[in-house]
Design a protein around this motif. Structure first.
Motif, PDB file in Angstrom:
ATOM      1  N   THR A 188     -17.719  15.551  24.244  1.00  0.00           N
ATOM      2  CA  THR A 188     -18.559  16.048  23.526  1.00  0.00           C
ATOM      3  C   THR A 188     -19.765  14.837  22.894  1.00  0.00           C
ATOM      4  N   VAL A 189     -20.833  14.958  22.827  1.00  0.00           N
ATOM      5  CA  VAL A 189     -21.467  13.872  22.314  1.00  0.00           C
ATOM      6  C   VAL A 189     -22.659  14.454  21.140  1.00  0.00           C
ATOM      7  N   GLY A 190     -22.508  13.854  20.088  1.00  0.00           N
ATOM      8  CA  GLY A 190     -23.296  14.094  19.112  1.00  0.00           C
ATOM      9  C   GLY A 190     -24.529  13.266  19.037  1.00  0.00           C
ATOM     10  N   ILE A 191     -25.508  13.305  18.227  1.00  0.00           N
ATOM     11  CA  ILE A 191     -26.880  12.421  18.604  1.00  0.00           C
ATOM     12  C   ILE A 191     -26.504  11.154  18.232  1.00  0.00           C
ATOM     13  N   SER A 192     -25.774  10.852  17.113  1.00  0.00           N
ATOM     14  CA  SER A 192     -25.440   9.540  16.491  1.00  0.00           C
ATOM     15  C   SER A 192     -24.121   9.096  16.750  1.00  0.00           C
ATOM     16  N   SER A 193     -24.005   7.828  17.203  1.00  0.00           N
ATOM     17  CA  SER A 193     -22.841   7.185  17.103  1.00  0.00           C
ATOM     18  C   SER A 193     -22.260   6.817  15.878  1.00  0.00           C
ATOM     19  N   ILE A 194     -20.940   6.712  15.379  1.00  0.00           N
ATOM     20  CA  ILE A 194     -20.430   6.545  14.290  1.00  0.00           C
ATOM     21  C   ILE A 194     -19.845   5.014  14.348  1.00  0.00           C
ATOM     22  N   VAL A 195     -18.917   4.755  15.403  1.00  0.00           N
ATOM     23  CA  VAL A 195     -18.399   3.669  15.654  1.00  0.00           C
ATOM     24  C   VAL A 195     -17.823   3.754  17.048  1.00  0.00           C
ATOM     25  N   GLY A 196     -17.470   2.689  17.657  1.00  0.00           N
ATOM     26  CA  GLY A 196     -17.055   2.731  19.240  1.00  0.00           C
ATOM     27  C   GLY A 196     -15.680   2.816  19.030  1.00  0.00           C
ATOM     28  N   LEU A 197     -14.905   3.193  20.360  1.00  0.00           N
ATOM     29  CA  LEU A 197     -13.491   3.686  20.237  1.00  0.00           C
ATOM     30  C   LEU A 197     -12.504   2.543  19.900  1.00  0.00           C
ATOM     31  N   GLY A 198     -12.859   1.447  20.145  1.00  0.00           N
ATOM     32  CA  GLY A 198     -11.898   0.127  19.662  1.00  0.00           C
ATOM     33  C   GLY A 198     -12.040   0.122  18.138  1.00  0.00           C
ATOM     34  N   ALA A 199     -12.909   0.909  17.510  1.00  0.00           N
ATOM     35  CA  ALA A 199     -12.652   0.554  15.953  1.00  0.00           C
ATOM     36  C   ALA A 199     -11.503   1.617  15.319  1.00  0.00           C
ATOM     37  N   ALA A 200     -11.179   2.279  16.060  1.00  0.00           N
ATOM     38  CA  ALA A 200      -9.850   3.293  15.545  1.00  0.00           C
ATOM     39  C   ALA A 200      -8.626   2.447  15.792  1.00  0.00           C
ATOM     40  N   ASP A 201      -7.860   2.362  14.468  1.00  0.00           N
ATOM     41  CA  ASP A 201      -6.424   1.770  14.775  1.00  0.00           C
ATOM     42  C   ASP A 201      -5.438   2.986  15.165  1.00  0.00           C
ATOM     43  N   VAL A 202      -5.803   4.041  14.812  1.00  0.00           N
ATOM     44  CA  VAL A 202      -5.055   5.333  15.002  1.00  0.00           C
ATOM     45  C   VAL A 202      -6.033   6.187  15.781  1.00  0.00           C
ATOM     46  N   LEU A 203      -5.620   6.876  16.681  1.00  0.00           N
ATOM     47  CA  LEU A 203      -6.327   8.350  16.915  1.00  0.00           C
ATOM     48  C   LEU A 203      -5.409   9.552  17.135  1.00  0.00           C
ATOM     49  N   VAL A 204      -5.242  10.352  16.423  1.00  0.00           N
ATOM     50  CA  VAL A 204      -4.314  11.541  16.499  1.00  0.00           C
ATOM     51  C   VAL A 204      -5.033  12.684  17.198  1.00  0.00           C
ATOM     52  N   SER A 205      -4.438  13.479  18.305  1.00  0.00           N
ATOM     53  CA  SER A 205      -4.994  14.373  18.996  1.00  0.00           C
ATOM     54  C   SER A 205      -3.949  15.221  19.558  1.00  0.00           C
ATOM     55  N   ASP A 206      -4.140  16.117  20.441  1.00  0.00           N
ATOM     56  CA  ASP A 206      -3.180  16.955  20.686  1.00  0.00           C
ATOM     57  C   ASP A 206      -2.823  16.904  22.275  1.00  0.00           C
ATOM     58  N   ASP A 207      -1.782  17.612  22.763  1.00  0.00           N
ATOM     59  CA  ASP A 207      -1.308  17.485  24.271  1.00  0.00           C
ATOM     60  C   ASP A 207      -2.251  18.193  25.232  1.00  0.00           C
ATOM     61  N   ARG A 208      -3.458  18.907  24.865  1.00  0.00           N
ATOM     62  CA  ARG A 208      -4.339  19.461  25.669  1.00  0.00           C
ATOM     63  C   ARG A 208      -5.310  18.544  26.090  1.00  0.00           C
ATOM     64  N   LEU A 209      -5.338  17.346  25.662  1.00  0.00           N
ATOM     65  CA  LEU A 209      -6.243  16.335  26.022  1.00  0.00           C
ATOM     66  C   LEU A 209      -6.060  15.819  27.493  1.00  0.00           C
TER      67      LEU A 209
END
Length: 266
Positions: free
Chosen positions: A214-235
């Motif tokens: 999914t893409v919103g109109i405005s980027s916040i930061v790139g993926l590399g800026a995240a120290d941790v990403l918490v998601s679920d096992d349906r990824l």
């Protein structure tokens, strides 16, 4: 024509017309429908367009559902993600929670953490901690313009956090792609979120599997800026591959309170 050249040409047509059809592209480039669908898959995975039945459209989105509409989506996954994220918070820490339904769920799990200072631009988060939190907690609510998702954004919100120094930021996002990174459908919210990112020593992104692609109109930061990403096992496997490479640590929650983590090799 090489695949990359054809995909670049397809992308140009999507941006110019707002949408394309598989059959028309196949005839124009003299290739099969399946080849065009593979091209569209590649461009979609990169966040460059959105696939629809029979074709594709531009990827950018400014649609912003209200807080209640989002709160009933993937509620089980959000609960599990919030439970895992709460384990990262230590007594006496100074943290920030951005607006969002997953961060609001996290707030409910922080009401008993002693000595916590929480900075937030979320009316929902502030209310949860104000009514249910400990007396030794401090809640700082930014000013700003209210959005449909109950976030406070704009110059007042940005100025409120610019001089702060925080241990952790828990960031909720609208969308994630390899190309666009973490995105939002609100331009002012993106600016406010970037100010929160700059104020924090570590960035923890909370996002269920539906945010991928999914893409919103405005980027916040790139993926590399995240120290941790918490998601679920349906990824999806493709999403896990990209995120494993890009973020500092990918944490996959497999059930309430259960998670496995993989650190990206760098």
């Amino acid at each position: 024509m090489l695949a990359r050249q054809r995909q670049a040409a397809i992308l140009d047509r999507v941006r110019a017309a707002g949408g394309v059809r598989v059959t028309e592209l196949a005839a124009e480039f003299g290739v099969s429908d399946m080849t065009i669908r593979r091209d569209l898959d590649t461009l979609h995975d990169q966040g460059l367009l959105a696939k629809v039945h029979g074709g594709a459209t531009t990827a950018g989105s400014t649609d912003e559902p209200g807080f209640h509409a989002k709160s009933v989506r993937q509620s089980a996954e959000k609960t599990a993600i919030a439970a895992r994220a709460a384990e990262l918070v230590r007594p006496g820490a100074a943290i920030a929670l951005s607006a969002g339904t997953t961060t609001a769920e996290l707030a409910r799990r922080l009401v008993d953490v002693p000595g916590l200072t929480v900075v937030t631009n979320s009316l929902r988060v502030a209310e949860i901690l104000h009514t249910g939190g400990r007396t030794d907690q401090t809640v700082v609510l930014t000013g700003g313009v209210r959005t449909p998702s109950d976030a406070l954004v704009g110059p007042l919100a940005v100025d409120a956090v610019r001089s702060l120094h925080l241990d952790l930021l828990f960031l909720g996002v609208h969308g994630i792609t390899e190309r666009a990174g973490f995105t939002t459908p609100n331009l002012m919210e993106a600016e406010t979120d970037r100010a929160l990112v700059a104020a924090a020593d570590r960035l923890v992104v909370l996002a269920d599997h539906t945010k991928w692609g999914t893409v919103g109109i405005s980027s916040i930061v790139g993926l590399g800026a995240a120290d941790v990403l918490v998601s679920d096992d349906r990824l999806t496997p493709e999403a896990r591959r990209v995120l494993d490479e890009k973020v500092g640590e990918l944490v996959i929650v497999t059930g309430p309170g259960r998670a496995t983590a993989r650190e990206a090799a760098r």
